[in-house]
Design a protein around this motif. Structure first.
Motif, mmCIF file in Angstrom:
data_model
loop_
_atom_site.group_PDB
_atom_site.id
_atom_site.type_symbol
_atom_site.label_atom_id
_atom_site.label_comp_id
_atom_site.label_asym_id
_atom_site.label_seq_id
_atom_site.Cartn_x
_atom_site.Cartn_y
_atom_site.Cartn_z
ATOM 1 N N PRO A 67 0.261 -1.214 2.887
ATOM 2 C CA PRO A 67 -0.599 -0.029 2.765
ATOM 3 C C PRO A 67 -1.622 0.068 3.893
ATOM 4 O O PRO A 67 -2.014 1.176 4.279
ATOM 5 N N GLY A 68 -2.064 -1.085 4.430
ATOM 6 C CA GLY A 68 -2.987 -1.047 5.559
ATOM 7 C C GLY A 68 -2.354 -0.405 6.780
ATOM 8 O O GLY A 68 -2.990 0.381 7.495
ATOM 9 N N ALA A 69 -1.065 -0.720 7.020
ATOM 10 C CA ALA A 69 -0.356 -0.116 8.144
ATOM 11 C C ALA A 69 -0.183 1.388 7.923
ATOM 12 O O ALA A 69 -0.339 2.192 8.851
ATOM 13 N N ALA A 70 0.148 1.782 6.675
ATOM 14 C CA ALA A 70 0.295 3.208 6.384
ATOM 15 C C ALA A 70 -1.018 3.959 6.612
ATOM 16 O O ALA A 70 -1.033 5.067 7.168
ATOM 17 N N ALA A 71 -2.119 3.351 6.192
ATOM 18 C CA ALA A 71 -3.429 3.981 6.395
ATOM 19 C C ALA A 71 -3.744 4.103 7.881
ATOM 20 O O ALA A 71 -4.319 5.111 8.327
ATOM 21 N N VAL A 105 -15.213 12.489 8.312
ATOM 22 C CA VAL A 105 -15.449 11.854 7.014
ATOM 23 C C VAL A 105 -14.171 11.198 6.507
ATOM 24 O O VAL A 105 -14.166 10.053 6.039
ATOM 25 N N ALA A 106 -13.060 11.929 6.582
ATOM 26 C CA ALA A 106 -11.779 11.375 6.147
ATOM 27 C C ALA A 106 -11.380 10.190 7.017
ATOM 28 O O ALA A 106 -10.823 9.200 6.525
ATOM 29 N N ALA A 107 -11.660 10.277 8.310
ATOM 30 C CA ALA A 107 -11.314 9.183 9.217
ATOM 31 C C ALA A 107 -12.127 7.925 8.901
ATOM 32 O O ALA A 107 -11.601 6.810 8.939
ATOM 33 N N VAL A 108 -13.410 8.109 8.580
ATOM 34 C CA VAL A 108 -14.253 6.961 8.234
ATOM 35 C C VAL A 108 -13.740 6.306 6.952
ATOM 36 O O VAL A 108 -13.637 5.075 6.862
ATOM 37 N N GLY A 109 -13.412 7.113 5.928
ATOM 38 C CA GLY A 109 -12.873 6.562 4.694
ATOM 39 C C GLY A 109 -11.558 5.839 4.919
ATOM 40 O O GLY A 109 -11.313 4.765 4.343
ATOM 41 N N THR A 110 -10.701 6.412 5.766
ATOM 42 C CA THR A 110 -9.421 5.760 6.077
ATOM 43 C C THR A 110 -9.648 4.460 6.827
ATOM 44 O O THR A 110 -8.992 3.448 6.549
ATOM 45 N N ALA A 111 -10.571 4.471 7.768
ATOM 46 C CA ALA A 111 -10.865 3.261 8.530
ATOM 47 C C ALA A 111 -11.418 2.164 7.635
ATOM 48 O O ALA A 111 -11.108 0.977 7.810
ATOM 49 N N LEU A 112 -12.258 2.555 6.649
ATOM 50 C CA LEU A 112 -12.779 1.565 5.699
ATOM 51 C C LEU A 112 -11.631 0.921 4.918
ATOM 52 O O LEU A 112 -11.607 -0.299 4.715
#
Length: 421
Positions: free
Chosen positions: A311-315, A326-333
């Motif tokens: 799932p980390g690779a998919a994210a 905002v979405a990018a920050v949440g995805t990066a987290l």
């Protein structure tokens, strides 16, 4: 004994986060890593000030070549002379080299050559330092505490990332690159007395590498390297684990570094937006390390590796298509949490599955791709993004990274591995 210093005493077992011996080691490692971050800020500033951007880029990458070429040999040295001794000598050399360049910059404007020489020295010493650091945790605590120690090490890396760069920038602001170099050298120096105070456990007699004159000859060193690689290749957990780590690092380094910069520019996020995305990743990775410190034991560590890498690779692949900052920050987290947890678990498995006498060589093989070869892939990633755009490159990198999780599922030895606690 060849792997210990005179006066060393047995290490008493206890919870890692309350063990003074472990805390001394973590303190030394943190000081060294913060000094590293400050050194890179000072080096980049000095190189840009003394030459063209292209020349500065060459200086900044000069350390990657000796690190890649000598990493496996560094593992042999760590196993032969003992990781504690090697780390002490490495930090002493790094401190002396940085302070020498700081003195030179205070006195004159020497140009790029001393900076390039310093980068080569750092890369050469890193080739020995990194395997020794990887081998040391198993010698400072008991086996059931190694997962916690890996979590504490991860927290140290995050602290260094948060604190080191601002301190380096402050040093440059106060007195230029020379001051930043001086502060970096002094901080690295703090690690040396802490390391001297760290006690390490002796190797069991059957695990102790031979200390004969023949073993110290060049042919003996080559034989030790072959023996270490054979140990990895024949091990039902280590062989697929090193492969999984290599695939994860190879797919991850390019997008996280040069790819994120180009993505932020392409999407109009600017430096501030990129900073927030990096902060999200760092926060997630810090939480992963903290979780491992608190939890300590993972009865299904092999499944945890696959369950976090995939799932980390998919994210990570999705990050290129995030609709906004905002979405990018949440995805990066989320990426930081999952990839950070998988990295910490993989590190702990390396520690618990390796024979103690082989840990330096195992660590060097596991680190070769992430610290030796993957940085050299960043220009390739940048060229690929220029040709095909960020989306396809991020997705391709995510697939490569995800293959590490597939490996973890396909090999029963790794899939069923556990972490004691």
């Amino acid at each position: 004994m060849a792997t210990t210093l005179p006066g060393e005493t047995p290490v008493t077992a206890g919870p890692a986060h309350r063990d003074g011996n472990v805390l001394r080691w973590v303190g030394a490692y943190t000081a060294s890593m913060v000094g590293d971050q400050m050194y890179y800020i000072a080096l980049s500033w000095a190189a840009v000030s003394a030459g063209t951007p292209a020349q500065a880029g060459l200086v900044m990458t000069a350390s990657a070549v000796p690190r890649a070429l000598l990493m496996l040999a560094g593992g042999v040295i760590a196993d032969r002379f003992g990781p504690r001794r090697v780390v002490i000598v490495s930090d002493t050399v790094r401190c002396a080299a940085v302070l020498a360049v700081a003195s030179l910059l205070f006195l004159t404007e020497p140009g790029l050559w001393p900076l390039a020489a310093l980068a080569v020295v750092f890369g050469t010493v890193d080739a020995v330092f990194v395997p020794a650091v990887g081998a040391l945790p198993a010698r400072v605590t008991s086996r059931d505490q190694l997962a916690r120690v890996q979590g504490m090490r991860g927290l140290a890396v995050r602290v260094a990332g948060v604190v080191g760069a601002p301190l380096g920038g402050l040093g440059v602001a106060l007195g230029g690159a020379a001051t930043a170099f001086a502060l970096a050298g002094l901080l690295i120096a703090v690690s040396v007395p802490l390391l001297i105070g760290v006690r390490v456990r002796d190797l069991p007699p059957d695990d102790t590498p031979p200390a004969t004159a023949a073993a110290k000859a060049p042919a003996g060193a080559r034989a030790e390297l072959r023996d270490g690689l054979r140990h990895i290749r024949r091990h039902r957990v280590l062989a697929p684990l090193v492969l999984a780590i290599a695939l994860g690092d190879l797919g991850f380094v390019g997008p996280l570094n040069v790819g994120l910069t180009l993505l932020a520019d392409e999407r109009g996020w600017g430096a501030t937006g990129m900073g927030w995305v990096l902060a999200g990743f760092g926060t997630g990775a810090g939480l992963a390390s903290l979780l491992l410190v608190v939890r300590g034991r993972l009865p299904h560590a092999g499944y945890a590796v696959a369950g976090t890498i995939l799932p980390g690779a998919a994210a990570m692949g999705y990050l290129a298509y995030a609709p906004g900052v905002v979405a990018a920050v949440g995805t990066a987290l989320l990426v930081g949490l999952l990839v950070g947890l998988s990295g910490a678990v993989c590190g702990a498995l390396l520690q618990t599955q390796s024979e103690p006498a082989y840990l330096g060589r195992v660590s060097s093989a596991a680190s070769l791709v992430s610290l030796g070869l993957a940085p050299l892939s960043m220009p390739v990633a940048a060229a690929a993004i220029g040709a095909w755009g960020t989306g396809p490159v991020f997705v391709t990198s995510a697939v490569v990274c995800g293959l590490g999780g597939v490996v973890a599922l396909c090999f029963p030895g790794l899939r069923e591995a556990v972490l004691p606690g």
